[in-house]
Design a protein around this motif. Structure first.
Motif, PDB file in Angstrom:
ATOM      1  N   LYS A   2      27.463  59.086  31.635  1.00 36.98           N
ATOM      2  CA  LYS A   2      28.225  60.321  31.268  1.00 36.98           C
ATOM      3  C   LYS A   2      28.233  61.139  32.346  1.00 36.98           C
ATOM      4  CE  LYS A   2      28.118  60.120  26.071  1.00 36.98           C
ATOM      5  NZ  LYS A   2      27.363  59.005  25.991  1.00 36.98           N
ATOM      6  N   ASP A  91      32.599  59.523  29.388  1.00 38.82           N
ATOM      7  CA  ASP A  91      31.916  58.354  29.536  1.00 38.82           C
ATOM      8  C   ASP A  91      32.697  57.453  30.463  1.00 38.82           C
ATOM      9  OD1 ASP A  91      31.291  55.577  28.843  1.00 38.82           O
ATOM     10  OD2 ASP A  91      30.250  56.270  27.324  1.00 38.82           O
ATOM     11  N   THR A  92      31.907  57.250  31.542  1.00 41.09           N
ATOM     12  CA  THR A  92      32.408  56.568  32.875  1.00 41.09           C
ATOM     13  C   THR A  92      32.932  55.181  32.317  1.00 41.09           C
ATOM     14  OG1 THR A  92      30.378  55.983  33.546  1.00 41.09           O
ATOM     15  CG2 THR A  92      31.293  57.962  34.416  1.00 41.09           C
ATOM     16  N   GLU A  93      32.417  54.491  31.322  1.00 46.53           N
ATOM     17  CA  GLU A  93      32.835  53.200  31.084  1.00 46.53           C
ATOM     18  C   GLU A  93      33.955  53.224  30.058  1.00 46.53           C
ATOM     19  OE1 GLU A  93      29.515  50.982  29.747  1.00 46.53           O
ATOM     20  OE2 GLU A  93      28.371  51.045  31.552  1.00 46.53           O
ATOM     21  N   SER A  94      33.658  53.901  28.824  1.00 42.94           N
ATOM     22  CA  SER A  94      34.708  53.868  27.776  1.00 42.94           C
ATOM     23  C   SER A  94      35.964  54.978  28.265  1.00 42.94           C
ATOM     24  CB  SER A  94      34.189  54.215  26.561  1.00 42.94           C
ATOM     25  OG  SER A  94      33.867  55.517  26.480  1.00 42.94           O
ATOM     26  N   HIS A  95      35.698  56.068  28.997  1.00 45.74           N
ATOM     27  CA  HIS A  95      36.601  57.304  29.565  1.00 45.74           C
ATOM     28  C   HIS A  95      36.930  58.119  28.021  1.00 45.74           C
ATOM     29  CE1 HIS A  95      37.038  55.370  33.161  1.00 45.74           C
ATOM     30  NE2 HIS A  95      37.347  54.362  32.725  1.00 45.74           N
ATOM     31  N   ASP A 349      21.493  57.822  39.959  1.00 44.77           N
ATOM     32  CA  ASP A 349      22.144  58.195  38.676  1.00 44.77           C
ATOM     33  C   ASP A 349      22.442  59.585  38.455  1.00 44.77           C
ATOM     34  OD1 ASP A 349      22.250  55.149  38.069  1.00 44.77           O
ATOM     35  OD2 ASP A 349      20.256  55.521  37.087  1.00 44.77           O
TER      36      ASP A 349
END
Length: 569
Positions: A2, A91-95, A349
């Motif tokens: 995130k 969230d950088t994966e789900s946006h 990270d």
């Protein structure tokens, strides 16, 4: 993972009315002069994260409340205006995005089942110059005392072996003293006097808490010594271990029954220096013996080692905020620290937020970080007390040159084209910033060095590709012969010679194309340097024609493409 997507600050600290900073889930670099609002971003984020662990929400609301002594409302805001901080996470994966807000009436950073902000508070860190200065800001006659630095900046983020937070434990024994516990017990029972047995029980339990805190703190301080020394040695001492940090719990926290007060513990830091025989000697009063740059390195080693050392149950959202923390260091030492943060895997990270008032430092970091993972801002504010900061995207010199060109300011366009060329060439010939303190260098010299660097790069590639031990010198000479029809050669040697010949041909073609490109671009740059990019030519009889500037912009764009391609691994 995130990341912060955007931060809205409304009538808080330096920000009058509402200002939204679009982080876009990237790392952030901010330049702003003193008073421009950059430090307000630091304290806004700090206040926001701290709201997630306040057991009394009034301790959060007070910062937004009009006329509260501890209010952080913008003093020029209208009395009826709302004051708040709003943070959007992505969230950088789900946006997927989530929004959190704190104000005089709302705190939703600690909702049941949602630990995002609390986890971030546990995993993130804030470092500025003042906090580092506290590591060694002692009188010459005094030893370096660190408990209050630990109390504010380290202990709240660590737990003891039982999972109890050090910050909360100290708050319990320092604020809820034995006297207060007796008073609470009397009030709960509705009696005027407690029995001797009850008093002894309360006293025994309180003293046990103090003793448990002291022993856990002692263990923690001792365990931090090795990570701090490892960090110092690896990043600042070239692995020579010439200095050694020692930390100790010099005095326990102790209770004074007469005053009903807890005397704080004492954490001392000492520094030892290696002698020629490999033994160590204690440096008496290191804050007087060592220079400020070295002291800052030691302080950073303890602070950053503590941050990296602490256990994190959920570190999917964490960031590191640095506000002018390196102003005591010269530029080369500053860049050493920046390189650590940018390249050490331990920091990979973290969402980085770097704030500085030093434009030269800003430009150097920007040079080192140009990528899709960073955003750059300039904070500007005039001298009027009631004015608010203006936040602008920080444009490159080439982008500024194009703006001046569109506005028909040809002198301004030429000046920024020259700056763009100088910065691009400097980055190319000194990618590791080893020459940042070497002084002025002419554009002509930089162009010549770039030409030489391209040639040297070609030679290095030739060495890496063709000077190898798989073929002997005598065997390599056979490449000039009709080796394919030489019956004395083995199939293995013929295969190696065949591969070498093919690779040499390909390399020759590529190098010729590259040299032609570099000659064209760098030669064109040489040609336009005196005619267009020379600042002293602007006032003479030779006008800066629009078409010439347009052509110059294209040359600088080609230069950027060429140098970027050369910089790629």
């Amino acid at each position: 993972m995130k990341r912060i997507s955007k931060l809205t600050i409304n009538n808080f600290k330096a920000f009058k009315e509402s200002e939204t900073i679009h982080f876009d889930s990237k790392n952030i670099l901010v330049h702003g002069t003193n008073g421009s609002g950059k430090s307000s971003v630091y304290w806004t984020l700090y206040t926001f994260l701290q709201s997630s662990v306040k057991t009394d929400l009034a301790e959060v609301h007070k910062y937004f409340r009009l006329n509260d002594p501890q209010s952080l409302r913008n003093i020029h805001a209208e009395d009826e205006a709302d004051s708040f901080i709003e943070l959007e996470l992505e969230d950088t994966e789900s946006h997927l995005k989530q929004t959190y807000k704190i104000s005089e009436t709302l705190v939703n950073t600690q909702e049941p089942g949602d630990s995002n902000i609390k986890d971030a508070n546990q995993a993130s860190d804030f470092i500025n110059y003042r906090l580092l200065l506290n590591f060694y800001n002692s009188a010459h006659s005094e030893e370096i005392e660190l408990f209050w630095v630990f109390h504010r900046d380290i202990l709240p983020y660590f737990n003891n072996a039982n999972g109890e937070n050090f910050g909360e434990l100290y708050k319990s024994i320092s604020e809820n003293t034995l006297g207060k516990r007796k008073e609470t017990e009397r009030n709960n029972r509705g009696i005027a006097k407690l029995s001797g047995l009850t008093i002894r029980t309360l006293k025994r339990n309180y003293n046990t808490e103090i003793e448990n805190f002291n022993r856990a703190l002692e263990t923690f301080v001792i365990e931090l010594i090795q990570p701090a020394n490892n960090f110092l040695n690896r990043h600042f001492l070239n692995n020579d271990a010439s200095l050694k940090i020692s930390l100790s719990l010099a005095e326990d926290a102790s209770y004074n029954e007469r005053t009903d007060e807890l005397s704080p513990p004492s954490i001392k830091m000492t520094i030892e220096q290696m002698l020629e025989d490999g033994t160590y000697k204690l440096i008496n009063r290191p804050h007087s013996f060592l220079n400020e740059a070295r002291l800052t390195q030691i302080a950073l080693s303890v602070r950053l080692a503590a941050m990296l050392y602490r256990p994190q149950a959920n570190d999917l959202f964490k960031f590191l905020v640095l506000d002018d923390m390196l102003i005591s260091l010269d530029m080369s030492n500053r860049m050493t620290v920046v390189k650590i943060i940018l390249t050490d895997p331990d920091f990979a990270d973290f969402q980085l937020i770097i704030l500085t008032h030093d434009k030269a430092f800003f430009n150097l970091i920007k040079r080192k970080t140009i990528s899709q993972d960073w955003k750059y801002f300039d904070f500007v504010r005039d001298n009027h007390p009631a004015s608010k900061p203006v936040i602008r995207d920080s444009k490159t010199d080439l982008e500024k040159a194009k703006e001046y060109f569109e506005n028909k300011d040809f002198d301004g366009c030429a000046n920024f084209l020259r700056k763009a060329a100088e910065n691009m060439l400097t980055h190319f010939i000194d990618p590791n910033m080893n020459e940042i303190d070497s002084g002025f260098e002419t554009l002509s010299n930089k162009i010549n060095r770039a030409i030489n660097t391209v040639g040297e790069d070609g030679y290095m590639k030739f060495k890496q590709s063709f000077i190898r031990a798989s073929l002997t010198p005598d065997e390599i000479k056979l490449i000039e012969t009709d080796f394919e029809n030489d019956g004395a050669l083995s199939p293995e040697i013929k295969g190696k010679l065949r591969g070498l010949k093919k690779s040499l041909l390909k390399f020759t073609v590529e190098q010729n194309l590259q040299q032609a490109t570099s000659r064209n671009v760098l030669t064109e740059l040489q040609e336009i340097k005196d005619r267009i990019l020379n600042p002293h030519s602007h006032g003479n009889d030779m006008p800066l024609y629009e078409q010439e500037l347009k052509d110059a912009i294209e040359v600088i764009e080609e230069l950027k493409v060429f140098l970027d391609s050369k910089a790629q691994p």
